[in-house]
Each structure stands twice: as C-alpha cells, then as structure tokens.
Design a protein around this motif. Structure first.
Motif, PDB file in Angstrom:
ATOM      1  N   VAL A 674      41.506 -19.308  63.028  1.00  0.00           N
ATOM      2  CA  VAL A 674      42.696 -19.116  62.204  1.00  0.00           C
ATOM      3  C   VAL A 674      43.944 -19.240  63.054  1.00  0.00           C
ATOM      4  N   GLY A 678      46.746 -22.005  62.934  1.00  0.00           N
ATOM      5  CA  GLY A 678      48.141 -21.634  62.794  1.00  0.00           C
ATOM      6  C   GLY A 678      48.988 -22.373  63.806  1.00  0.00           C
ATOM      7  N   LEU A 681      48.932 -26.165  63.102  1.00  0.00           N
ATOM      8  CA  LEU A 681      49.794 -26.567  62.001  1.00  0.00           C
ATOM      9  C   LEU A 681      51.258 -26.424  62.386  1.00  0.00           C
ATOM     10  N   GLN A 685      55.157 -29.115  62.455  1.00  0.00           N
ATOM     11  CA  GLN A 685      56.532 -28.805  62.102  1.00  0.00           C
ATOM     12  C   GLN A 685      57.465 -29.323  63.199  1.00  0.00           C
ATOM     13  N   TYR A 692      58.977 -34.485  57.386  1.00  0.00           N
ATOM     14  CA  TYR A 692      58.437 -33.577  56.373  1.00  0.00           C
ATOM     15  C   TYR A 692      58.182 -34.320  55.076  1.00  0.00           C
ATOM     16  N   SER A 696      54.682 -34.951  53.121  1.00  0.00           N
ATOM     17  CA  SER A 696      54.489 -34.558  51.730  1.00  0.00           C
ATOM     18  C   SER A 696      54.039 -35.729  50.883  1.00  0.00           C
ATOM     19  N   LEU A 699      50.492 -36.912  51.660  1.00  0.00           N
ATOM     20  CA  LEU A 699      49.521 -35.990  51.071  1.00  0.00           C
ATOM     21  C   LEU A 699      49.483 -36.158  49.561  1.00  0.00           C
ATOM     22  N   TYR A 707      42.376 -37.287  43.081  1.00  0.00           N
ATOM     23  CA  TYR A 707      42.401 -36.821  41.708  1.00  0.00           C
ATOM     24  C   TYR A 707      41.860 -37.913  40.786  1.00  0.00           C
ATOM     25  N   ILE A 711      38.440 -36.720  39.186  1.00  0.00           N
ATOM     26  CA  ILE A 711      38.587 -36.045  37.899  1.00  0.00           C
ATOM     27  C   ILE A 711      38.723 -37.005  36.731  1.00  0.00           C
TER      28      ILE A 711
ATOM     29  N   PRO C 222      51.924 -29.122  49.640  1.00  0.00           N
ATOM     30  CA  PRO C 222      52.468 -29.666  50.886  1.00  0.00           C
ATOM     31  C   PRO C 222      53.960 -30.002  50.834  1.00  0.00           C
ATOM     32  N   PHE C 223      54.695 -29.407  49.930  1.00  0.00           N
ATOM     33  CA  PHE C 223      56.134 -29.732  49.850  1.00  0.00           C
ATOM     34  C   PHE C 223      56.971 -28.611  50.468  1.00  0.00           C
ATOM     35  N   MET C 225      57.594 -27.956  53.864  1.00  0.00           N
ATOM     36  CA  MET C 225      57.877 -27.939  55.300  1.00  0.00           C
ATOM     37  C   MET C 225      59.340 -27.707  55.632  1.00  0.00           C
ATOM     38  N   PRO C 271      43.547 -28.395  37.578  1.00  0.00           N
ATOM     39  CA  PRO C 271      43.007 -28.578  38.938  1.00  0.00           C
ATOM     40  C   PRO C 271      44.105 -28.813  39.970  1.00  0.00           C
ATOM     41  N   VAL C 272      45.157 -29.519  39.558  1.00  0.00           N
ATOM     42  CA  VAL C 272      46.250 -29.789  40.495  1.00  0.00           C
ATOM     43  C   VAL C 272      46.917 -28.489  40.916  1.00  0.00           C
ATOM     44  N   VAL C 275      44.710 -26.446  43.241  1.00  0.00           N
ATOM     45  CA  VAL C 275      44.723 -26.876  44.637  1.00  0.00           C
ATOM     46  C   VAL C 275      46.043 -26.490  45.294  1.00  0.00           C
ATOM     47  N   LEU C 279      46.142 -24.072  48.525  1.00  0.00           N
ATOM     48  CA  LEU C 279      46.701 -24.602  49.773  1.00  0.00           C
ATOM     49  C   LEU C 279      47.910 -23.796  50.214  1.00  0.00           C
ATOM     50  N   VAL C 286      48.350 -18.725  57.187  1.00  0.00           N
ATOM     51  CA  VAL C 286      47.784 -19.066  58.490  1.00  0.00           C
ATOM     52  C   VAL C 286      48.889 -19.424  59.483  1.00  0.00           C
ATOM     53  N   VAL C 287      49.831 -20.244  59.039  1.00  0.00           N
ATOM     54  CA  VAL C 287      50.860 -20.659  59.992  1.00  0.00           C
ATOM     55  C   VAL C 287      51.765 -19.494  60.365  1.00  0.00           C
ATOM     56  N   TYR C 300      57.445 -18.309  56.240  1.00  0.00           N
ATOM     57  CA  TYR C 300      56.068 -18.663  55.889  1.00  0.00           C
ATOM     58  C   TYR C 300      55.482 -17.654  54.923  1.00  0.00           C
TER      59      TYR C 300
END
Lengths: 712, 100, 489
Positions: A674, A678, A681, A685, A692, A696, A699, A707, A711, C222-223, C225, C271-272, C275, C279, C286-287, C300
């Motif tokens: 963990v 941390g 990750l 940054q 960033y 985003s 991803l 998806y 799905i 993930p948006f 940061m 589902p979106v 997730v 996340l 964690v961070v 954070y």
C-alpha cells in the motif's frame, strides 16, 4: 422551560465542566473549581426544579415526565432513547443532586485550596505540606494544596455526568453508558494518587472486579433486547411483555427468561454495589481521596447498583428463584460485612465495610419484595453515609494537621487508636458525625436511619421471612456496635496521641456540607413514618410510601404495623450503641481490644482466599500450564515439527517461487504494498497540468473501450 | 439540405481538435483558444439540433455559452497576465512547482 | 417572470445583490474587517431566508428553477460554509499580507453560484451555475498573488475547470439533441415516451460526457489529479472553501441530474459510477499515505471522501433506495463539511509566512511533522484536531462514523455489498494517515508556533463540538436530510 427539556439538560453541565477544565483551565485552580462547582450547582438547581414540579403532578406514577427521541434508525423503526423521571427517579434525583453538590464543595477544602504549594509535592502523591515563615520568623509546616487539583475536579465532573445520565435514563442502554462512565471515573479517582502502589493496585482491583459484574449485566441487556426488541423501561414493564418474558424457559437453573435476565442484571449490581462475593474491591478503594470515597463509594455509584435493581424490580420479581438468590446475597452480605467492620481500626475502612453491609440491607429488602423500603433505605443511607465519609475525611484532615505540627510522620492519621477526644477540637465534625453515626445505627425516632431500617425489618417480619429478619436484626446490632466503637474511639475520652491533641477544625467549605447532610440525615426519615406507628403515626402522612410506591403498576401495600419488629429494632440499636460505648470507653490500644479476632481482622480471609483460588491458579495456569506445558511442550513441539517442515518448504518456495516471482512482482507484504503504491502513484503527480489531462483522457479512453467490450 | 449528421461530425471533429490542442500545446494562450474551440463545437451542435427540432431554445443556449466563454477568457487572461509579471513566461510546462 | 418566480429564489437574489453592493462599498472601506463583517451579515441573512423557505415546494421561471427540500437543504448549507470560509480567512489574509476586499465579494458570488446549482432544474441552469461558482473560485485560488504557488494553483484550476466545462456543455448539447429539451422533467418525459431510437446512444454519450465534466469538478479518479496541486497552492481558507463548497455543489448537480433525469440510464451508467467510486476511494486513500504535507494529505483525503459520496450514486436508478441514497449523500456532505472545515482551520492556525523565503515562496508550517508537540502547546487545538481526524476516519464518537454508517447501509440496501466492502477496507487504510497526525501531535516532541485568532479558534472549536455532539444526536439532521431526499418534481 418544559420539565422534560430540563431533564435532558441535567447531565450536561458537569460534562461541559470536564471538557472546559481538561482543555482550558487546567492551570488555573480557582477557575477550575469554580467551573466544576458551578456546573454541579446548575445540575442541582435543575434537579430541584424537576423534583418540585414532580411533587406538583397529580398521580405522578401514571404521568411521569418522559421524553424520547429517535436516535438511530434500525431498518424500518428507530432505536429510541430518552429521559424519564418517575416517582422513584425523582426521589433518587433528589439525593443524588444534594450529595454530589455537597461533595463538590467539600473537595475544595479537602484539597487545601488556598494553601501554598508543597515543598516537594509531586503529581500522583498526596500533598506533604509546605513550610511557611510567619511575621516573627518562625517556620511552620502547613497543609499544601493538591498538585493535581484541577484534574480532580475534571474527573468529578465526568463522574457526575455519568450519574445523572444513569438517573434520567428511560432505557437500559443509556443507563449502562452512565454506569460504565462511572466505572471509568471510579478507576481514575481511586488511582488518583497513582504514585502510591497501593492506590494503583486498588484502582485495578476495583476496575477488574466490577468489570466481572458488568460483563454479566451486558449479557442480560443483550438477552433482554433480543427477547423483547426494546430496552425502554416503560415498554418492558407492560403486562404482556412481562408475561412474555416470564413464559420463556431457559436451560440455566430452571429459571424463566425474566428470572435469568434479572439474575444477570443483578450480577452487575453485585459488582457495582460491592455485594458478596464481589465485595473485595470496595475497602481497597478507600485509597482514593475521601471525597471520592464519599461520593462514589457511599452515596452515588454503589447506590446506582441498588437503583438498577430497584428499577428492574418488576422484572426480577417475576421469578421467585431469582428473588431468593437476591435476598440471600443481600442478607448474607449485610451480616458478613458488619462482622468485619467491628475489627477494623482504619476509620475509613470501618465505613467501607459498613457501606457494604448497608447495601446488603437494601438488596435483602428487595429480595423479600420490600420495594419501597429498599428505596427508602437507599436514600437515607446515601445521606448519612456520605455524611460519615465526609466527617471521617474531616477527622483525617484534622489529624493530618496535628501530624504536620508534630512532624512525626509515623503516626497514621487514619488509625482510630491514634485519636480520641476529638470532640473538643473539632466540635462541628463531632456533632455531625454523631448524627450520621446515630442515623446509621438506627437511633430511634429522631434519625432517618431508624425509619428506613425499621421499615425493612417490619416488612421482613410481616411477610414471614424469618431468616432474613433475624440476620438483618443481628447485623443491625453489629452496626450500632461498631458505630459506637468508632465514635468512642475517635471523639470521646482523652486524646491518645500528641497529634490528636493538636488536631484542628476544618475550614467552612468542609463543615458546611457536613451540616447540610446532617440535616437530611435527620429529617429525611420523617417523610416515611408508617401510618400506624404509635403516637407519631399519622401526624405526618407517609408521603414516601405513597410517592415512590406509585412507580409500580400495582401500588405495594404498606406492611401492617406490628410491635415486635419495632421492639427488635429499638433493642438492637440502643443495645448496640450502649455496648459499643461500654466496651470501648476505656480501651487505649489495639492490644486491649477484645474483638481483634484474626478472622474478622483479616476480613474472613477473602482476599487471601481469592488470591489462592483465582489469582494464584491464574498465575499457575499462565506460568506452568500454559507457558511450560502447553506452549513449550505441546505447541512448541508441534511447532518445531511444523517449523522444520515449513522451513524446508519455505526454502523451496523462496528459492524457486518467491525470489523470482513475488519479490519482483508484488513487494513485501500488504502494508508495504500500500505504501509503495502510494509512493508510486505519487510520482505520477508531476505537477504538469496537461500531463494530468492526458492521463485522465487516456484512462477515459481505456475505460470506454473496456466498457464497450465488457458490457455492451 | 445538409443532413444533421454532417454538422454533428464537424462538431465532433472540432471538439476533438480543441481537446487535443488543450492537451498538447504548451502556450497558455493557445490552450485558451483550444478551449474556445471546444465550446464552439458544442455551440455548433446546439444550433444544428435546434434547427432539426425547429426550436429556438437551442439557439438561445448558444448565447449563454458565448457569454460564459467571454467571462472565462477575462478571468483566464487576468491569471496569465499575473503569472507573466512574475515569471515572464506563459509556458504551462514551467508551472510545475506544485507536485508529488 | 412573475413576482412569485423572484420570491422563490429570494435568498439567492439577496446574496447576488449583496455581493454586487459589497464590491462597490468596499472601495470606500479602509478597514477590511468591516467588509468581512458585511459579507458575513449577507451570508447570515441568506441562510436565514433559505431556512425560512424550508418546506416550500414550487418551480419557477418556466420550470428552470426548482425550490424543494433538496434545494432548501443545500441553500442553508452553502451560506453556512461561506460563513466559515470568512471566519477562517479574516485573520489569515491579514497575516499573509493579502488583505483585499475582493476576497469577500468573490466568496459571496461563488456561494451564490452554488445556491443556483442547488435550484437548477434545467441543464442550462446547471451549466450557468457551474460557471458562476467556478469563475470566482479560479480567482480566489490565485488570490495570494504574487506568490507563485498560488498563481500556479489558480491557473491549473482554471485550465482544468475550463476543460471540464467544455465536456459538460458538449454533453448537454448531445442530451439536447437526443431529447429535444434541456429541462430535467422534459428529459424524463422524452425517455419515458420511448421514442428515442438511435438517439438513445446520443443520450448515453451525452450523460457520460456530463459525468466526465463533473468528475473533474468533484475530483473523482481518474479526473482528480489537479486537486492536490490546487489545494496545495491556493491560500488555505480558499482551499477549505473549495473542498467543501465547490465539492458539495458538484455533487448537488450530479445528484439532481442523475437521480431525477437519468434513472433510465441506470443499466448503462451504474457500472461506470461503480468503478469511479471504487477507484476514487482507493486511489485517494492510498496516495494520501505517502504525503508529508498536511494540505496535500487533506486534498487526497477530500478525493477519498468524494469516492464515498459517489458510492451513494451507484444506486441512483433504484427507485426503492433513491431517497435514502440522496439523504445519506447529503448527510455525508454535511459531515464532511463540518469536519473538513475544522481540520483546515487547524492547518491555518499552524501556517505562517516564511520570513526567510522571497515573495514567490510558499508559506511554512504545513508539514505533518510541524504538528509535533501540539498536544502540549495547544491542548485544545490538538484535541479538536484529533476529533477531526477520527471523524474523517469514521471512528466514534464523531459524526464521521454516523455519516459512514448511513452511507454504507444505503449502499448495502441497494445491493452493492462489494462496493461497501471496498469502502470499509479503504477507510481502514485511511486510519493509517489520519491517526499518524494524532500520533505526531501527542507523541513527538516539538514546539509548533501557532496563531491565536478569535474567529479561527471559534471555527475549529465549534466544528469539533458539533462533530462530537451531533454524533450522539444526529436524528434532527438526518430527518432533515431525509426530507431533502425527496426531490420536488
């Protein structure tokens, strides 16, 4: 303000005081006790208001003050908590408010407020005195102020919060919360002078012993909740619910559900109110400062145990078997503790055993169904026992003054054989102590103790509980005897030591509470004079019986008047007092005391017995059985075999699996994983804003693709 | 008449170009312009839909978006000027003192 | 536009007018304390008016604006959070030599934007409110100019914000294209009419783009940061205000739009959101462990908490638990707002201008290690900070526990047991870094320099007390949140 609102707010001022003192005013002694006493006064004022309003309500038993709020939603319904003051609650609230307030005031003087700081006082030890030089250049040793003065008031505040919470609760859950807060405070306050090993041990002993009771109590509460789905008194004490509980059968001792729950709750009380066989902690608890002994271990916390049983009386009384157990334990404790008290020489320890004995009285009264008498004795006892404890604290304080004067620190200021003749030195303390002692002995007609004790005896007599009657009568005789022994040794005759000659009356902050409590120790009995008592009966209505009795659905019948229990109680009280004086008026030292019988002196060897039965075996099991046999021989043996095998396996894994696979892929264990992720990750940054966005968006696209395939 | 799809495709292309511009260009001013491009892609879509539905509401919406865009530019330019005064540079890559 | 239309948004109107007036009046005010006071007065007035509106249910401006339990709940919350934003800022601005009157007007404007968001019953209004609340915040983030970290934070926030707005508006355009309307009730009607055909895909893409845009706003992974950088660089009171107000407003929009307009997209979007929530909780917690700077750690932590609130959304399409989901999300927002304001106030109390550094340098006193010895130096402040850390972790006796309890219960009732499990596990992880602050405060030796300012002390003291007391008496708040869970139209 609506009465219910006031009741809600009753416990809060002391809690607020606790936080204020701990967080802000710790350094300022005057401000700290100002806040604490002010808070206690505020709660006292509120309690009196509630009490007076309660008196004004017609048929208060049926129209008790109750207010509930939805607390936690449990699925479709709410778990409700609330406050309730019914006649019993109002009566209890009355004495709780008075004693708590008085003890707060008393503590100011007891901890030597206004005196200089000690020469070498340390936190965690009682103050040793300070040297001051007067105008003529003479050096005097005077009492010094308690080093942890503010802390004491903070704890008292928290304790008062617990007690008020317990009294105003309308359900077992918040009652239990208050109960446990008090347990914690009791621990903290007994061990207040944590520098003394004896205080530390006493605190732990008290905490552990009461905890045994609490665990059973919690079991009882859990059982009750699972059987009824509620913990609110008014909902449990309905006819259907009680009938339902009585009809459940349990595998234990053939008790009904109600009986078993009652028994479990009662065991909580046995711990809290120091009943045999869990009584051992209370005498040791005298290590705490005297206001603590008075408040926690005489007036409030131990009374709370009895209060809980009285509260649950409709439930407990359903099963005769449980009632017999209750009556037996109460009566036995009453007698047994009284015999020990006779042989104690420490002024506070006599009172400690006396408290155990008197609490046994109340429990015994409940066991024979004398509901009102038990409540009555609970209240009168709280007043006069708090008075006696505070009086003994005043005596000790006066003696300490003498000790400081002579400088002979080998004289124990708590040993009654070092006293004598204090009536002239400390007149207020003497007279109030005398009143308290007579009330405890049941001195006829004048004192409150007489009326409440007489009512218990009358009840036992009227319902033919001969064993209980005789036991309690003998205990009452012993009570009067050891009380008079105490008074004679302490106050009468001539001073036996130089220190006693130089004892001094204590400041007004200590004597004022004594006087107030002495007032109640006398007058509170008059509100419960039986109607058919010769001469006095009917002059004042038996208000207490009517009022508290109306708490129950069925108003309990007052016991029919009979001359025999009255004669008995007159005989034992006066006889005990007389013999106490007769025997001890000329006793000068423990050697001349005929009653220093080893078995009594050593408290029937209960501490030793428990040490032998529980503590030693526990150590033995831990050391010999668990450690040497189980751990070393059996488990280690198995482990060694397993270990060798696993070592072999481990080597194999390590060389062929771990090193190449796990170490390089996963890392060392989850925690590190963990943390590492941390950190990992974190380096993503970079601080670059477009980066960033890119991450985003990338991803996002990956998600969209996943998806689409997973799905859609 | 030009079918709706054409407009939508054009709008999507404009939006993507704008987004790529925001992601790739380093000059803060250019990034602003790219954001404007994205907003205008939305505007185009609005107008096209409004025409298809024969409704005014979509066209009205465009005015709102344009007003908002103007306000955004005002704030954004002010920020850039403030930073330029200190750093003499408006390269967004240089602005990475806050990280970790 | 009728008088009754105006009456229904009266608190908002008052606030906007007040903010404009304040901007002008400030020019003649020498003492910025007066400006602060006037701004606070305006917010208090607004909160009072909003409170008076509680229980009303109506729509106005042709259905573009709704006044219902949801709106009036948030319309009390936002001005109150603005009030705290002023309380923590007043002394700070002075201390950092950035005392300018515009701070208060900007804060008022941003609050007004948030309130408009709570009212929004039309996607156009959602977009306008979003810009209305964001634009002042961009400026506020850069408010400590010429401190470079603050300016950088402002620019980053602005770029990301504008980028996200473009997604929102494009999403709205596609939704408009699919349904022919932007009003939320109209969208529902169009979906129920079932005449979407291929436009159904358009609607889903539009909703997804909308979600992405607001994902940026509420800082969902993930948006997310930008969040730590911006929270780190912005002046701390602004950070506190952003963390609470802007986030709450983002969730207000998401709740309103998804719960009322998109239940039909349940199968596609659940589902979106699932997730996203998982996340966000995971990455945020964690961070946070690796952070040494308290502002970044709290940033954070705010991401992680956004994840918890997102959990409530997963069940947005389930009519049986919908009201509960909204109620528990709102309840959690209040919990988070209270606790996080307190924690930020504690941070502000320790922050100081670094005399050795130049004008472009950051303030100091912001490392977690700077809290060492606080337990001795400022016992009350340390105790309050302990309360906040416990509350953020979700431990008794704090409001955080109650909030998490309701949230997890709703999630489990909605059938998302695994998500609840992830939530519980990640909050266990979070205990590691929250409790570390407590350990540092009490177990390490140190002599932190702290500031005593009446309003700042007031903020953390009140927050701490409320966090503890409300945890025992949460029912009134929960009942109110439940009433707000049923949306008006």
């Amino acid at each position: 303000m609506a009465t219910e609102t006031i009741i809600w707010f009753l416990p809060l001022p002391p809690l607020l005081a606790f936080f204020l003192i701990v967080l802000f005013t710790n350094k300022n002694k005057a401000l700290s006790h100002g806040i604490a006493v002010g808070a206690a006064g505020l709660s006292w004022l509120g309690s009196m208001l509630v009490f007076v309003r309660a008196l004004g309500v017609e048929e208060f038993g049926k129209h008790a003050f109750e207010s509930v709020i939805n607390w936690l939603p449990t699925g479709e319904t709410w778990f409700q908590i609330g406050v309730r003051i019914d006649p019993l609650g109002a009566a209890v609230l009355f004495f709780v408010a008075w004693t708590i307030f008085m003890i707060f005031i008393y503590s100011i003087g007891y901890h030597n407020f206004g005196q200089p700081e000690g020469d070498h006082d340390r936190k965690g030890l009682p103050p040793h005195g300070a040297t001051v030089t007067d105008a003529h250049g003479h050096k005097h040793t005077v009492p010094s102020v308690e080093p942890m003065y503010s802390r004491f008031f903070a704890f008292l505040g928290l304790f008062a919060f617990g007690m008020y919470t317990l009294v105003v609760s309308n359900n077992l859950l918040t009652l239990f919360v208050g109960w446990e807060i008090m347990g914690l405070c009791s621990y903290l306050l007994i061990g207040f002078w944590y520098g003394k090993p004896s205080a530390r041990n006493a605190a732990i002993k008290a905490f552990m012993t009461t905890r045994i009771g609490d665990v059973f109590m919690l079991l009882g509460i859990a059982f009750l909740y699972s059987a009824t789905g509620t913990l609110t008194f008014s909902e449990i004490f309905t006819e259907e619910m009680l009938h339902h509980l009585a009809s459940i059968s349990t595998p234990i001792l053939g008790l009904s559900g109600a009986g078993l729950i009652g028994l479990l709750l009662f065991i909580g009380t046995v711990g809290k109110s120091a009943q045999w066989p869990l009584h051992v902690w209370l005498p040791d608890a005298m290590e705490g400062p005297t206001p603590v002994s008075a408040m926690i271990h005489a007036a409030t916390m131990v009374s709370a145990g009895v209060y809980a049983v009285i509260r649950m009386f409709p439930l407990i009384s359903l099963d005769p078997a449980t009632m017999s157990i209750v009556a037996f334990i109460g009566a036995f404790t009453a007698l047994f503790a009284a015999t020990i008290a006779v042989a104690q020489n420490d002024i506070k320890r006599v009172l400690a055993y006396s408290t155990i004995s008197q609490l046994g009285y109340m429990i015994a009264a409940l066991g024979i169904g004398a509901y009102v008498a038990a409540a009555f004795h609970l209240i009168t006892h709280a007043f006069f026992k708090a008075l006696l404890f505070l009086g003994s604290g005043s005596v000790i304080h006066g003696m300490e003054h003498g000790v400081l004067h002579t400088g002979n620190h080998h004289v124990d200021p708590q040993d009654m054989f070092n006293m004598g003749g204090l009536r002239k030195k400390m007149p207020i303390t003497f007279w109030t102590f005398l009143i308290g002692g007579f009330a405890l002995s049941g001195f006829p007609v004048i004192t409150a103790g007489f009326w409440s004790k007489d009512e218990i005896l009358a009840d036992a007599f009227a319902h033919g509980h001969w064993a209980v009657f005789i036991t309690l009568a003998v205990a009452a005789f012993l009570t009067a005897f050891y009380t008079m022994r105490q008074i004679t040794l302490t106050f009468l005759g001539e001073p036996r030591t130089e220190e006693a000659r130089h004892a001094q009356e204590t400041p007004w902050t200590m004597t004022l509470p004594l006087v107030v409590l002495a007032f109640f120790a006398v007058t509170y009995g008059w509100v419960g004079i039986p109607e058919h008592f010769p001469l006095l009966g009917g002059l004042v209505p038996n208000w207490f019986h009517e009022f508290v009795g109306s708490t129950l659905a069925e108003h309990p019948e007052a016991a029919p008047f009979s001359i025999w229990p009255l004669l008995t109680s007159l005989a034992v009280a006066l006889g005990g007092l007389f013999f106490g004086w007769l025997v001890y008026r000329n006793v000068k030292s423990p050697a001349e005391d005929k009653l220093q019988i080893p078995v009594l002196k050593n408290k029937w060897y209960f501490d030793e017995a428990y040490d032998f039965l529980f503590v030693k075996p526990a150590y033995w099991i831990a050391e010999k059985f668990t450690y040497l046999f189980m751990d070393r021989a059996v488990i280690d043996g198995i482990l060694h075999v397993v270990a060798r095998f696993s070592l072999f396996l481990g080597h194999a894994f390590r060389n062929y699996f771990d090193k190449p696979v796990v170490n390089e892929l996963i890392g060392d264990g989850t925690g590190n994983l963990v943390k590492a992720s941390g950190r990992g990750l974190r380096f993503i940054q970079t601080g670059r804003v477009q980066y960033y966005m890119v991450v985003s968006m990338v991803l996002l696209v990956i998600f969209a693709v996943l998806y689409y395939f997973l799905i859609v | 008449m030009i079918p709706l799809t054409y407009y939508l495709v054009l709008s999507a292309i404009l939006f993507t170009m704008g987004a790529l511009g925001v992601l790739i260009r380093r000059n803060a001013l250019v990034i602003f312009m790219s954001v404007e491009l994205m907003l205008n892609a939305a505007n185009l879509a609005f107008v096209a839909f409004a025409r298809q539905y024969n409704a005014f509401s979509g066209q009205l919406f465009v005015f709102f978006v344009m007003t908002v865009a103007a306000a955004e530019v005002a704030v954004g330019l002010a920020l850039i000027v403030a930073i330029f005064r200190v750093k003499h540079n408006i390269d967004v890559d240089q602005m990475s003192s806050l990280k970790g | 536009m009728t008088p009754s239309d105006l009456l229904s948004i009266l608190p908002l109107l008052v606030l906007v007018v007040w903010a404009c007036a304040l901007l002008l009046v400030d020019l003649w005010l020498k003492r910025k304390g007066v400006t602060a006071f006037l701004a606070a007065l305006g917010l208090a007035l607004t909160a009072g008016l909003a409170l008076a509106q509680a229980g009303e249910e109506t729509t106005a401006f042709g259905g573009m604006v709704a006044l219902d339990g949801f709106a009036s709940f948030l319309n009390v919350l936002f001005p109150l959070s603005g009030l705290l934003g002023i309380a923590v800022a007043y002394g700070y601005l002075k201390r950092m030599n950035i005392e300018r009157g515009e701070y208060y007007s900007l804060l008022l404007f941003s609050t007004a934007g948030m309130m408009l968001m709570a009212h929004a019953a039309d996607l156009v209004v959602v977009f306008l409110a979003l810009e209305f609340l964001s634009l002042p915040l961009y400026v506020l983030a850069a408010f400590a100019r010429p401190r470079l970290d603050s300016e950088e934070a402002g620019l980053k926030y602005f770029l990301l914000g504008a980028f996200a707005s473009a997604f929102v508006i494009y999403g709205i355009a596609l939704i408009y294209g699919a349904t022919g309307t932007t009003s939320l009730s109209g969208i529902v009607a169009a979906i129920e009419a079932g005449s979407l055909g291929t436009s159904g895909l358009l609607l889903t893409i539009g909703a997804a783009l909308f979600l992405v845009g607001f994902g940026f706003k509420v800082a969902a992974v993930p948006f997310h940061m930008w969040t730590p950088d911006v929270y780190h660089g912005a002046p701390t009171p602004v950070t506190a205000f952003m963390a609470v107000g802007a986030k709450a407003a983002g969730f207000a929009a998401l709740l309103r739009v998804f719960v009322t307009a998109f239940p039909a997209l349940d199968a596609d979007l659940t589902p979106v959101v699932w997730v996203l929530a998982a996340l966000t909780m995971f990455v945020g917690n964690v961070v946070a462990i690796a952070q040494t700077n308290i502002k970044r750690m709290l940033a954070y932590s705010s991401i992680a908490h956004a994840g918890y609130i997102l959990m409530a959304f997963v069940a947005f399409g389930n009519p049986a638990t919908r009201a509960d989901a909204v109620a528990s999300a709102l309840f959690y927002l209040v919990t988070y707002a209270l606790t996080s304001y307190g924690a930020w106030a504690a941070v502000i109390a320790l922050e100081k201008q670094d005399p050795s550094a130049g004008s472009g340098q950051a303030a100091s006193g912001l490392e977690i290690n700077d809290f060492a010895g606080l337990g001795r130096r400022r016992p009350a402040l340390a105790a309050a900070m302990t309360v906040f850390m416990l509350s953020l972790t979700g431990m008794p006796p704090t409001l955080g526990l109650v909030g998490k309890f309701y949230l997890f219960r709703t999630v489990i009732e909605a059938g998302q047991v695994w998500l609840a499990v992830i939530g519980v596990l990640t909050s266990l992880i979070s205990a590691y870094y929250y409790l570390r602050v407590v350990v540092v405060m009490y177990m390490r030796e140190g002599a932190p320099e702290t500031t005593r300012e009446p309003w700042l002390d007031f903020t953390w003291a009140v927050s701490a007390l409320a966090t503890v007391i409300l945890s025992f008496l949460p029912m009134a708040l929960f009942a109110w949140a439940s009433a707000a869970g049923v949306m008006g139209f």
